[in-house]
Design an enzyme around this catalytic site. Sequence first.
Site, PDB file in Angstrom:
ATOM      1  N   ARG B  51     -19.765 -36.368 -83.731  1.00  6.04           N
ATOM      2  CA  ARG B  51     -20.831 -35.409 -84.024  1.00  6.04           C
ATOM      3  C   ARG B  51     -20.969 -34.404 -82.881  1.00  6.04           C
ATOM      4  O   ARG B  51     -20.502 -34.652 -81.765  1.00  6.04           O
ATOM      5  CB  ARG B  51     -22.136 -36.144 -84.242  1.00  6.04           C
ATOM      6  CG  ARG B  51     -22.559 -36.980 -83.048  1.00  6.04           C
ATOM      7  CD  ARG B  51     -23.830 -37.761 -83.300  1.00  6.04           C
ATOM      8  NE  ARG B  51     -23.567 -39.045 -83.936  1.00  6.04           N
ATOM      9  CZ  ARG B  51     -24.478 -40.008 -84.096  1.00  6.04           C
ATOM     10  NH1 ARG B  51     -25.732 -39.827 -83.689  1.00  6.04           N
ATOM     11  NH2 ARG B  51     -24.175 -41.152 -84.668  1.00  6.04           N
ATOM     12  N   ASP B  53     -24.185 -31.787 -81.233  1.00  5.64           N
ATOM     13  CA  ASP B  53     -25.627 -31.583 -81.297  1.00  5.64           C
ATOM     14  C   ASP B  53     -26.013 -30.208 -81.855  1.00  5.64           C
ATOM     15  O   ASP B  53     -25.180 -29.316 -81.963  1.00  5.64           O
ATOM     16  CB  ASP B  53     -26.222 -31.710 -79.886  1.00  5.64           C
ATOM     17  CG  ASP B  53     -26.419 -33.161 -79.494  1.00  5.64           C
ATOM     18  OD1 ASP B  53     -26.395 -34.022 -80.388  1.00  5.64           O
ATOM     19  OD2 ASP B  53     -26.588 -33.426 -78.286  1.00  5.64           O
ATOM     20  N   ARG B 198     -22.621 -31.929 -71.149  1.00  4.32           N
ATOM     21  CA  ARG B 198     -23.758 -31.077 -70.776  1.00  4.32           C
ATOM     22  C   ARG B 198     -24.413 -31.546 -69.474  1.00  4.32           C
ATOM     23  O   ARG B 198     -24.914 -30.728 -68.700  1.00  4.32           O
ATOM     24  CB  ARG B 198     -24.770 -31.008 -71.909  1.00  4.32           C
ATOM     25  CG  ARG B 198     -24.270 -30.151 -73.079  1.00  4.32           C
ATOM     26  CD  ARG B 198     -25.104 -30.315 -74.325  1.00  4.32           C
ATOM     27  NE  ARG B 198     -26.491 -29.978 -74.085  1.00  4.32           N
ATOM     28  CZ  ARG B 198     -27.477 -30.292 -74.927  1.00  4.32           C
ATOM     29  NH1 ARG B 198     -27.208 -30.936 -76.051  1.00  4.32           N
ATOM     30  NH2 ARG B 198     -28.717 -29.951 -74.653  1.00  4.32           N
TER      31      ARG B 198
END
Lengths: 247, 247
Positions: B51, B53, B198
């Site tokens: 996935r 975000d 991140r």
Amino acid sequence: MKRLRAKIAYDGSGFAGYQIQPDSRTVQLELMNVLERIHKGQRVQVVASGRTDAKVHATGQVIHFDTPLTIPLAGWLRALNVLLPEDIRIWHIEEVDQTFHARYHASGKTYRYKWDRRQIISPFTRNYLVHVKQPLDVEAMKQAAQALLGTHDFSSFCAANTAVVDKVRTIRRLEFEEHGEELHMVIEGSGFLYNMVRIIAGTLQEIGVGRRKPEELAEILRAADRDAAGKTAAAHGLYLEKVTYEH
Amino acid sequence: MKRLRAKIAYDGSGFAGYQIQPDSRTVQLELMNVLERIHKGQRVQVVASGRTDAKVHATGQVIHFDTPLTIPLAGWLRALNVLLPEDIRIWHIEEVDQTFHARYHASGKTYRYKWDRRQIISPFTRNYLVHVKQPLDVEAMKQAAQALLGTHDFSSFCAANTAVVDKVRTIRRLEFEEHGEELHMVIEGSGFLYNMVRIIAGTLQEIGVGRRKPEELAEILRAADRDAAGKTAAAHGLYLEKVTYEH
């Protein structure tokens, strides 16, 4: 009162165009709302070099407004960019003579029109480039464009429902640039009629894909009839790049 | 039944992320809706490499799905790109062995993180680049990044609320590229923990602006504690660029 001139950019994707109109998000409205906040609720008129249509972008639009406030220029730049939505940015702001007028004193404008020739358009450029799947004959487009240079009656390249009477304009420069898969048309002139750049782009695109011959462009110009030219090219490929002022 | 693998791109700006969740626009939902239309109302499961975000982009996400239909590959490519919204594009589609699995067989992933160092961020890149106003010491960032290369316990670089137990991962490559005012971090590894790229970007950014020293990175890694690392960098600077499969 001081008169301030600003060079601004906006991503046209989220706007119904530059000029204020009821129930629409427009660049002018966002500018006026922010200036009203800075002036404690007092309305401030903003004058641009000209309007741009819905989805049309600007990288070098010029505006002016008057203010009684004594904020230094760096403070204006910072305040406007903090308060404005992120799809409008102020590149530069300066004080100008009270006689300066962003619209009346503009002596020329440069627009850029961008095509994308990739097989599959990138999701990141869908609002910024116009996709043309067929191969473009750039040499034919360049050849045809020669006929547009100089001073002509551009009636064939003006939206039919316009109120302007004098349709004589001067195109000083019309060049193509290839940046990888992107093709750009850069056009500079004394001023442009309503939809003029997009009708020129649309007509040259039809020449590029071979639907029309380069020689036809001189005839289209002579016809002085909107129906003689090609389709109006999509708005999201167009950028107002520069406004020039004679001193 | 045939298994098809596709390489896809999406502009994360308009999505609540890749994975389906109630009442949200997600990439997976758009893909499944289109496949359901192509399969006359029959539901088709779509499996991605992983996935992403909300607001995170992909230029090389990989998915697979099974189909009983006998459409040629060029037809699949065309049909999907016609039916999908413009912020999702299929770059390539091919038939793969029934045993292929987009998630389980991924042996590596490459992400790119993009910063913009312009004084004023362009309205055209606001959703695609993360603006850093302070000057970035790229040499310090490069130096610090060395400590992350290789196989480590990346607990300090993993969102605290994750259920994964084994936090050992391998980073094979971590490079910086300067493209004019843009600074890119390219990171390739065996796999990444939740928010890992991140948090790495956010920590390196803090080193770049001088808030932390390059030497701190080894300590942060050893601490095995999310609180030791820097802030999670903004989602819209992150791109899933490539998924690799052995063979």
